[in-house]
Design an enzyme around this catalytic site. Structure first.
Site, PDB file in Angstrom:
ATOM      1  CG  ASP A   1      -2.279   0.627   0.927  1.00 18.86           C
ATOM      2  OD1 ASP A   1      -2.359   1.429  -0.028  1.00 18.86           O
ATOM      3  OD2 ASP A   1      -3.248   0.336   1.651  1.00 18.86           O
TER       4      ASP A   1
ATOM      5  CG  ASP B   1      -8.891   1.875  -0.729  1.00 21.55           C
ATOM      6  OD1 ASP B   1      -8.305   0.811  -1.015  1.00 21.55           O
ATOM      7  OD2 ASP B   1      -8.341   2.820  -0.147  1.00 21.55           O
TER       8      ASP B   1
END
Length: 724
Positions: free
Chosen positions: A460, A526
């Site tokens: 990430d 997301d």
């Protein structure tokens, strides 16, 4: 495609061969190397056939712009590297200076090497004491691929490089532009507008590709669509700051150009030092955006490192447990995942020291002994015993100020101006250009991968790079930070060659071909809301094939938008990607898990097609109705999804044409369970929506189509076609 430095097949063109014609996969690139300067493009587009040198000379005469009143005696032409010194009034390719001097270089060509698919041009500017190497060619899929290297030949004085951009001209008929923008949870939103006079400039200064990146800047003929029109698109393979532009000037051809955006003083070349810019890719299609995408997809699939084994179905724990890590809870989740057919179990954020929320612990890459007293071994052993791979979430480029690492090494945080940048997401950026910081992260990740059976890292990157300077002087560090990230990924892959890595950056904030040289898929967003994902996935696949785009089935009520969708819409949307599940299965009913298992089984049945076939997106006149599909390369099988995104304009939504089929092949078409029925169909179900389906030639299905059933908004059905 790497351009060879030395090869027996490399030839230096004679004076009579200064027009070089490169051809691949239906594309021609004709370079004009007459004179002594840098090459210009006479044609980039559809294949021109096997032209002789005389015919190429006649082509050059046919398209050469005449002199006009009010312009220079010689009309300037845009080179692959545009030069202000030629009289070109647009954006120059090389910008920089040597203490205010040598700011307008004009290169003279020294040599040309050609090998049939590529050329390498060496040039110098003796007055400015600069050398240039241009590499340009066509990949086997028909993509233009090019980059440039500039070297400071001065033996005493440095050269400040401000920018290096390469350009490709497009025809005057390209009068419309399409690019993408976006934000967190709404990545890659399309925008199109006229290609008017002036410069359309897109810049990214966030230190990463960005959810708002243009992705592929496309120029095309009026009204171009997915299956119609002629288009030319540009993508920059770079994961840091960048600029990409479209320029139409009165004195020259319309042009697309791109390069790395360099911060002030970021690249200063000492004597003998050089800078190599990122690879720039250009895709041409005379059959719309689907043809443009097909060239990128074919190129990516031809790479030696492209994932070729079936993409494992993923279960990610984030939306199931968040930071509430508990061995019993997670082993039960793994049990349920295995029951529905999951093949890879990924433990998301919250496993390392001090990480009970998102405000602390980043940088402390040790398993938290208070949560995992026996380490991750018990969970991994349980997951592996169920026949699944184990994956782990990491965010190596970031650090929380509330962490042991930040307290011990504040000098390892990117900062400039004698100040620490404002926190974002309670994070700062770890300075990987600092050798000790780089060594620490490499050692910790390597130790985890060595100790545990980890097949996959979800990598990430949740914070933009602001005031990103290198200690102690604060000089800009985005360029070197990007290269350090590449080096870190390369080293980890070298030490652990079977490891797979996902590029995640607040969702889809780092999607480009350079990061994909080092990773195996991207996390597109997301947002698992299926309505949003219909658009996000569609436009991410403008560049990437489905198997590289992570797409998960979320809970009925979306974590990020609050919308509620039935499982058919959620699963039918996620089906066309690298399928995963991001759902607290312990809270799902037994019937929901049984239906989910059917969808996982369907994906496994179809992924050989979905992850190798040609992506097709349908141009339908009603904006409420979206259709897309994947067709096998031999055109014997296809699967399409028809999604109702909103209330259709007409009460009877008309017909759906299915493009890309073989007109001479007869297909059996039927609705595909478990998405063969959807709410609304009871009000208007065409005769073909039966279990037996219909049988028709591809010519009929493509030119006439099939009647669209009535669907409620945010519903979909699947169609399966097999040749007879």
């Amino acid at each position: 495609m790497r351009l060879p430095k030395e090869s027996p097949s490399v030839t230096t063109p004679t004076a009579a061969e200064r027009l070089i014609h490169l051809r691949a996969a239906g594309v021609s690139l004709v370079l004009d190397l007459r004179g002594t300067g840098l090459p210009t493009v006479l044609h980039w587009g559809a294949d021109l056939g096997d032209l002789t040198q005389d015919e190429l000379s006649q082509l050059a005469e046919a398209v050469t712009m005449p002199n006009m009143p009010g312009f220079d005696d010689v009309v300037p032409r845009v080179a692959l590297l545009p030069e202000h010194g030629t009289g070109w009034p647009g954006q120059p390719g090389l910008t920089g200076h040597r203490q205010g001097a040598d700011w307008s270089p004009l290169f003279t060509r020294d040599s040309v090497e050609a090998d049939g698919l590529s050329v390498r041009i060496r040039a110098t500017d003796e007055a400015a004491r600069l050398s240039l190497v241009l590499e340009a060619g066509l990949t086997p899929s028909g993509l233009v691929r090019m980059r440039a290297t500039v070297r400071n030949d001065d033996t005493e004085r440095p050269y400040t490089l401000d920018g290096l951009m390469l350009a490709l001209p497009v025809p005057d008929s390209a009068t419309e532009l399409l690019d993408l923008t976006g934000r967190w949870c709404r990545e890659r939103s399309p925008q199109r507008h006229p290609f008017n006079a002036g410069t359309w400039l897109r810049e990214t200064r966030s230190g990463r590709t960005g959810p708002d990146a243009a992705l592929v800047l496309t120029a095309g003929t009026p009204g171009f669509g997915f299956g119609t029109g002629e288009v030319w698109g540009l993508h920059l393979a770079w994961s840091g700051n960048h600029r990409i532009l479209a320029e139409r000037l009165p004195a020259g051809r319309p042009t697309l150009a791109a390069g790395e955006l360099l911060l002030p003083g970021e690249v200063i070349l000492g004597p003998g030092e050089e800078y190599t810019g990122p690879w720039l890719y250009g895709s041409h299609s005379d059959r719309g955006l689907d043809g443009l995408s097909a060239r990128f997809h074919d190129h990516l699939r031809s790479r030696p490192g492209h994932p070729h084994r079936p993409r494992p179905v993923v279960l990610n724990t984030w939306e199931a447990v968040y930071f509430d890590h508990d061995l019993d809870k997670l082993t039960h989740l793994a049990d349920l995942g295995a029951q529905v057919g999951v093949e890879r179990f990924v433990l998301d954020d919250g496993w390392f020291r001090h990480r009970r929320d998102d405000r602390s612990g980043l940088g402390d890459w040790y398993v938290d002994e208070t949560v995992w007293p026996d380490g991750l071994g018990p969970l991994i052993d349980h997951v592996r015993a169920l026949g699944m791979e184990f994956g782990l979430w990491v965010e190596p480029e970031m650090v929380n100020p509330d962490s042991d690492l930040a307290r011990a090494h504040p000098e390892w945080i990117l900062a400039t101006g004698g100040r620490t940048p404002a926190d974002r997401r309670s994070q700062q950026v770890l300075d990987l250009t600092h050798p000790e910081a780089y060594a620490y992260i490499l050692q910790r990740l390597d130790a985890l991968l060595t100790e545990y059976d980890i097949a996959y890292l979800k990598w990430d990157h949740n914070r933009e790079l602001v005031d990103a300077g290198h200690s102690p002087d604060g000089e800009p560090a985005v360029h070197r930070q990007t290269l350090a990230v590449y080096a870190l990924l390369d080293e980890l892959r070298a030490r652990h060659p079977d490891l797979e890595i996902e590029s995640c950056a607040s969702g889809g904030g780092r999607v480009d071909l350079a990061i994909l040289e080092r990773t195996d898929r991207v996390w597109a967003s997301d947002c698992n809301d299926a309505l949003e994902r219909q658009s996000i996935n569609r436009w991410t696949q403008l560049l990437l094939p489905p198997e590289l785009v992570g797409s998960h089935i979320g809970a009925a009520r979306s974590h990020t938008t609050g919308r509620t969708h039935d499982l058919t819409f959620r699963a039918g949307t996620a089906l066309f990607g690298h399928l995963g599940i991001e759902w607290g299965l312990t809270r799902a009913s037994e019937s929901e898990r049984a239906e989910l298992a059917r969808w996982v089984a369907l994906h496994k049945q179809l992924r050989g097609l979905l992850h190798t076939g040609r992506v097709v997106r349908v141009d339908h006149p009603d904006p409420a109705l979206w259709a897309h599909g994947v067709i096998s390369h031999d055109r014997t099988e296809a699967v399409f999804a028809l999604a109702s995104m909103a209330t259709p304009v007409a009460a009877h939504p008309g017909t759906l044409r299915l493009p890309g089929l073989d007109p001479n092949t007869t297909y059996h078409l039927r609705p595909l369970p478990p998405a063969d029925q959807a709410p609304g169909m009871e009000r208007g179900t065409p005769a073909w929506c039966t279990k037996d389906g219909i049988t028709l030639p591809g010519s009929v299905l493509e030119r006439i189509g099939i009647r669209i059933p009535t669907l409620h908004p945010e519903q979909l059905i699947l169609l399966h076609l097999t040749s007879r």
